[in-house]
Each structure stands twice: as structure tokens, then as C-alpha cells.
Scaffold this active site. Sequence first.
Site, PDB file in Angstrom:
ATOM      1  N   LYS A  22       0.826  -1.214   0.000  1.00 14.42           N
ATOM      2  CA  LYS A  22       0.000   0.000   0.000  1.00 14.42           C
ATOM      3  C   LYS A  22       0.855   1.257   0.000  1.00 14.42           C
ATOM      4  CE  LYS A  22      -1.701   1.491   4.121  1.00 14.42           C
ATOM      5  NZ  LYS A  22      -1.419   2.868   4.499  1.00 14.42           N
ATOM      6  N   ASN A  23       1.858   1.286   0.881  1.00 21.05           N
ATOM      7  CA  ASN A  23       2.592   2.543   1.059  1.00 21.05           C
ATOM      8  C   ASN A  23       3.605   2.817  -0.049  1.00 21.05           C
ATOM      9  OD1 ASN A  23       1.058   3.078   3.261  1.00 21.05           O
ATOM     10  ND2 ASN A  23       2.607   2.494   4.780  1.00 21.05           N
ATOM     11  N   CYS A 118      -4.236  13.027  13.440  1.00 18.13           N
ATOM     12  CA  CYS A 118      -4.987  11.792  13.207  1.00 18.13           C
ATOM     13  C   CYS A 118      -4.832  10.906  14.428  1.00 18.13           C
ATOM     14  CB  CYS A 118      -4.584  11.123  11.905  1.00 18.13           C
ATOM     15  SG  CYS A 118      -3.151  10.095  11.986  1.00 18.13           S
ATOM     16  N   ARG A 123       1.213  14.556  13.357  1.00 21.91           N
ATOM     17  CA  ARG A 123       1.662  14.358  11.983  1.00 21.91           C
ATOM     18  C   ARG A 123       1.711  15.654  11.171  1.00 21.91           C
ATOM     19  NH1 ARG A 123      -1.013   8.988   9.664  1.00 21.91           N
ATOM     20  NH2 ARG A 123       0.887   8.953   8.433  1.00 21.91           N
ATOM     21  N   ASP A 306       4.743   0.510  12.060  1.00 26.46           N
ATOM     22  CA  ASP A 306       3.488  -0.106  11.604  1.00 26.46           C
ATOM     23  C   ASP A 306       3.324  -1.545  12.101  1.00 26.46           C
ATOM     24  OD1 ASP A 306       2.842   2.233  10.337  1.00 26.46           O
ATOM     25  OD2 ASP A 306       3.397   1.559   8.333  1.00 26.46           O
ATOM     26  N   ARG A 398      -8.638  -0.493   5.054  1.00 28.53           N
ATOM     27  CA  ARG A 398      -7.786   0.513   4.408  1.00 28.53           C
ATOM     28  C   ARG A 398      -6.459  -0.083   3.954  1.00 28.53           C
ATOM     29  NH1 ARG A 398      -7.531   6.193   7.398  1.00 28.53           N
ATOM     30  NH2 ARG A 398      -6.153   6.408   5.621  1.00 28.53           N
TER      31      ARG A 398
HETATM   32  C1  EPZ Z   1       4.375   6.803   6.409  1.00 30.65           C
HETATM   33  O1  EPZ Z   1       3.668   7.893   6.972  1.00 30.65           O
HETATM   34  C2  EPZ Z   1       3.392   5.662   6.307  1.00 30.65           C
HETATM   35  N1  EPZ Z   1       2.279   6.085   5.468  1.00 30.65           N
HETATM   36  C3  EPZ Z   1       2.921   5.272   7.700  1.00 30.65           C
HETATM   37  O2  EPZ Z   1       2.079   4.139   7.564  1.00 30.65           O
HETATM   38  C4  EPZ Z   1       4.116   4.893   8.553  1.00 30.65           C
HETATM   39  O3  EPZ Z   1       3.683   4.638   9.866  1.00 30.65           O
HETATM   40  C5  EPZ Z   1       5.117   6.051   8.569  1.00 30.65           C
HETATM   41  O4  EPZ Z   1       5.479   6.404   7.202  1.00 30.65           O
HETATM   42  C6  EPZ Z   1       6.412   5.729   9.321  1.00 30.65           C
HETATM   43  O5  EPZ Z   1       7.002   4.608   8.744  1.00 30.65           O
HETATM   44  C7  EPZ Z   1       2.389   6.045   4.152  1.00 30.65           C
HETATM   45  O6  EPZ Z   1       3.421   5.665   3.606  1.00 30.65           O
HETATM   46  C8  EPZ Z   1       1.210   6.441   3.354  1.00 30.65           C
HETATM   47  P1  EPZ Z   1       6.685  10.083   8.273  1.00 30.65           P
HETATM   48  P2  EPZ Z   1       4.293   9.359   6.931  1.00 30.65           P
HETATM   49  O7  EPZ Z   1       6.589  11.347   7.510  1.00 30.65           O
HETATM   50  O8  EPZ Z   1       5.019   9.533   5.645  1.00 30.65           O
HETATM   51  C9  EPZ Z   1       7.080  13.433  11.640  1.00 30.65           C
HETATM   52  C10 EPZ Z   1       0.147   2.840   7.895  1.00 30.65           C
HETATM   53  O9  EPZ Z   1      -0.390   2.333   8.911  1.00 30.65           O
HETATM   54  N2  EPZ Z   1       6.914  14.436  10.553  1.00 30.65           N
HETATM   55  O10 EPZ Z   1       7.816   9.161   7.983  1.00 30.65           O
HETATM   56  O11 EPZ Z   1       3.204  10.302   7.258  1.00 30.65           O
HETATM   57  C11 EPZ Z   1       5.810  12.604  11.856  1.00 30.65           C
HETATM   58  O12 EPZ Z   1       4.858  13.281  12.644  1.00 30.65           O
HETATM   59  C12 EPZ Z   1       0.689   4.249   7.952  1.00 30.65           C
HETATM   60  O13 EPZ Z   1       0.242   2.248   6.809  1.00 30.65           O
HETATM   61  C13 EPZ Z   1       7.043  15.781  10.865  1.00 30.65           C
HETATM   62  O14 EPZ Z   1       7.265  16.174  12.018  1.00 30.65           O
HETATM   63  O15 EPZ Z   1       5.310   9.284   8.128  1.00 30.65           O
HETATM   64  C14 EPZ Z   1       6.389  11.361  12.489  1.00 30.65           C
HETATM   65  O16 EPZ Z   1       6.612  11.593  13.852  1.00 30.65           O
HETATM   66  C15 EPZ Z   1       0.383   4.956   9.213  1.00 30.65           C
HETATM   67  N3  EPZ Z   1       6.917  16.693   9.847  1.00 30.65           N
HETATM   68  C16 EPZ Z   1       7.745  11.203  11.794  1.00 30.65           C
HETATM   69  O17 EPZ Z   1       8.057  12.501  11.255  1.00 30.65           O
HETATM   70  C17 EPZ Z   1       6.682  16.314   8.543  1.00 30.65           C
HETATM   71  O18 EPZ Z   1       6.592  17.192   7.665  1.00 30.65           O
HETATM   72  C18 EPZ Z   1       7.780  10.195  10.659  1.00 30.65           C
HETATM   73  O19 EPZ Z   1       6.655  10.416   9.810  1.00 30.65           O
HETATM   74  C19 EPZ Z   1       6.571  14.943   8.255  1.00 30.65           C
HETATM   75  C20 EPZ Z   1       6.685  14.012   9.276  1.00 30.65           C
END
Ligand code: EPZ
Length: 422
Positions: A22-23, A118, A123, A306, A398
Site C-alpha cells: 500500500k505505502n 490523526c 503528523r 506499523d 484501508r
Molecule cells: C508513512 O507515513 C506511512 N504512510 C505510515 O504508515 C508509517 O507509519 C510512517 O510512514 C512511518 O514509517 C504512508 O506511507 C502512506 P513520516 P508518513 O513522515 O510519511 C514526523 C500505515 O499504517 N513528521 O515518515 O506520514 C511525523 O509526525 C501508515 O500504513 C514531521 O514532524 O510518516 C512522524 O513523527 C500509518 N513533519 C515522523 O516525522 C513532517 O513534515 C515520521 O513520519 C513529516 C513528518
Amino acid sequence: MDTYEITGGKKLSGDVTVSGAKNAALPIIVASLLADGETILKNIPDLMDIRTIITAIEHLGASTEFHKEKNTLKIKVGNIKNADLPYDLMKTMRASYYVMGPLLARIGEADVSLPGGCAIGERPVDIHLAGFEAMGAVIKLEHGYIKARAKSLKGAEYTMRKISVGATANIMMAAVLASGRTVLENCAMEPDVVDLGNFLLKMGARISGLGTERIEIEGVKKLNPVEYSIIPDRIEAGTFLLAGAITRGKIKVSRVVPEHIGALTDTLEEIGFRLEKGPDWVKISPSQKLQGTKIKTLPFPGFPTDLQAPIMSVFTTIPGINVIIETIFENRFTHVGELRRMGGDITIEGNVAIIKGVKGLSAAPVMMSDLRAGASLVLAGLAAKGKTEIRRIYHSDRGYEKLSEKLQALGADIVRVRGGNP
Ligand code: EPZ
């Protein structure tokens, strides 16, 4: 609303084949907007999130045909007719945010509703936005929308303040058509990001350093539509190995890349499970001696956040003390209350969970709060004594394709009840 009814206690056994990731599929579907013509994507899982992203790119002007039985998605891109993504799409799925990079690259504007928090945390998206700004975009927040404008994007050097899967992917999609060279530091190394990069390379992008902390991109004038097959879903693969673990069954998970789930298989071996690996499969079998262990969620190749909720369910059944440190999301313990209702002995201190193994879980009515929390409840239900009723299963729809069918084929007693309790 549909529910799951699971009668626990059956040892699972047999083979299960993993669906497409998915991701990886989500950004790749969006990246098809970067080239005019027909893109053909294979191994696209039939999931709610995939349908949402298809709606998003159709809104922007693409036309699509999804052959769900063949897991093939055809995307035709001509004129991009809209630069805005409404709140309704964004609130359904945060990954809709991925349209920003391609929109900025192709038409120099993107109006995207600012995603709210969320279930798993705040996030924010500041790292994405700062990357676009570094490339020359001007960003304003108006009436809940982010409005980004860029006459032409220019390559830039940008170090992300924190490793982010989404920001690495989004900025990479913007940079492939920017003028000049972009150097991104502190990049995510997740297989999903690498898969997006490989798709872009096949389209004609010039990218080096995929799968490392530093990615370099030399912008090109034009990309071409291609045919591409998505990698297997490592989180789904991991969830099935954990289903084998929690029921002390013997499962072969096929069509997986074993290196993508190395942190999980190492942990399962530390606990005492027996793991065997082939080129595209992993087998798990139980052993008599199991002992508690400790994990810390980290960006790839560390233990994936995850799989944190799913492995917590397994930990509730492992003798001794198990510890989980969640470092990626600040609120990713929403499954704990539900697992406690099933008899789990779990203590939370900030971002640390201490799980004492219990003799057996017991069935209870429980409710999913997000996708992976949902998976943890299904796993707990498979091991619990009695009939567990799980509500709000739209969360697991999802991200898990044919979850109940695949578990039934492994011998689980799980039924999807149509129109069950809300
Ligand atoms: C991706 O989310 C995945 N989603 C998530 O999977 C997964 O948990 C996550 O990566 C971590 O591996 C998709 O790929 C669609 P991040 P993403 O940006 O990209 C912070 C699932 O269950 N951050 O790597 O949103 C953030 O808050 C989902 O399939 C900022 O502060 O995650 C987090 O603490 C849920 N500012 C950390 O970085 C930003 O601009 C990592 O988030 C972006 C992120």
C-alpha cells in the site's frame, strides 16, 4: 457497519501470499501524474486507501481503470485540470498529500487542504513544505488550505530535520522535473521510497542514492509513462508472521522480500521462534522455549512502527517481560486499552510499553481505532479463548487486502459479519 467475529485458539498453518505494498502504491499512483500518456501499474492491492488516491488523481484530471481481480491499474494522464485537493479527500486519507510534489512540478501550483491530526499523532507536514520552499515555491496557509506556487522549481540542497517517508517521497516527486540538481540529506530509506524511486527511474528520471541517507536528483525536462509492478507489502507480510507467532502455528509467507522485514524476523528469533528464509518467502514455526524481548520503533531498517501494535499482541502471550519503545508517533498506543480488556498485562510510561506475558487472552468485544491497531486486535482474537467481536473494521480494510479470506485459508475461524454492530 461490518464486524469480525473470531473464535480464537486455532493454530494457523499453510501458505499465504502477500499483496502489493500500500505505502509504495500510493505515491507511485500519484507519481503517474508526472507523465502524459498511459501508465500501467501491476500488483496494486484492492484497498480503501487505493480507491481514495484513485479518486484524488481523477479529481485532478487523470482517468483510470482499476481491474481489481488482476490488481492492475491503468492511468491516463493528459491535461491536469485542477490544482486543488478538497478537504473531503484529505480528511479521508493523509497520503492524499502526495499530490503536492507532482502538481508543483507539472503546473507550478497546488492548493491542498492542510491535514489535521490523526488517531496516531499530530503528523505535521512542515518537512514537506520546507523542501518545496527550498526549491523556490512560495507557500501560504489560507482558510485551512496550503497554497503553494512556483513559477519553476529549481534544484536545491535540503537536509530534512527528521527522517520522513512522506517528505522524502513528495520532494523527490517535485525534484525529478525541477531544473538542475537536488541533493536531499537525511532521507527515508524505506523500501516504499526506494520503489517510488525505481518507478521514477523507469520513467526516465535521474536519481542516485536510493535506499541511502543522501539522494541526488538531476532534473529532466520530461518523463514517460511506463508499466511497473509494485513491491510486496512488508507490513502485511509481517502481520501474517505474527499471526503464526501468536497462534504458535507454522506459516509460510510467500512473495515477500525477506530483507524488508529483517528487524521483525530478528526479533521473532530472539523470542525463540524458528524462522527459515528463501529468496521470496519466510516460514515461521514455534518452539518450546520462548522469552520476552525489547524493541524500539525506528525508521527503516529499524523496527517499523506499523508493526508495533501487531507485535504487542504477540508480546502479551510471551512469558516474561517485553518492552516496546515507540519513537515515531506520539500517540500510537490506542490498541493498549483494548488489549487490556482481552487480558493483556500492559503498562504505559510515556512512549514505553511494558508487557508482561499472560497465560492466555480472553475474548471480548473490541473496537479498531486505526489500521495497525486493528491488526493487533485481529491477532489477539486469533489467540484468545472464546469469540472476539471486532468493530470498526473499516480501519483494516484501508490496508489489508482480503484479510479474513487469507486468514480463513490458514485455518482461522474468522467471519466477516455484514452490517454488524457499529
Ligand atoms: C508513512 O507515513 C506511512 N504512510 C505510515 O504508515 C508509517 O507509519 C510512517 O510512514 C512511518 O514509517 C504512508 O506511507 C502512506 P513520516 P508518513 O513522515 O510519511 C514526523 C500505515 O499504517 N513528521 O515518515 O506520514 C511525523 O509526525 C501508515 O500504513 C514531521 O514532524 O510518516 C512522524 O513523527 C500509518 N513533519 C515522523 O516525522 C513532517 O513534515 C515520521 O513520519 C513529516 C513528518
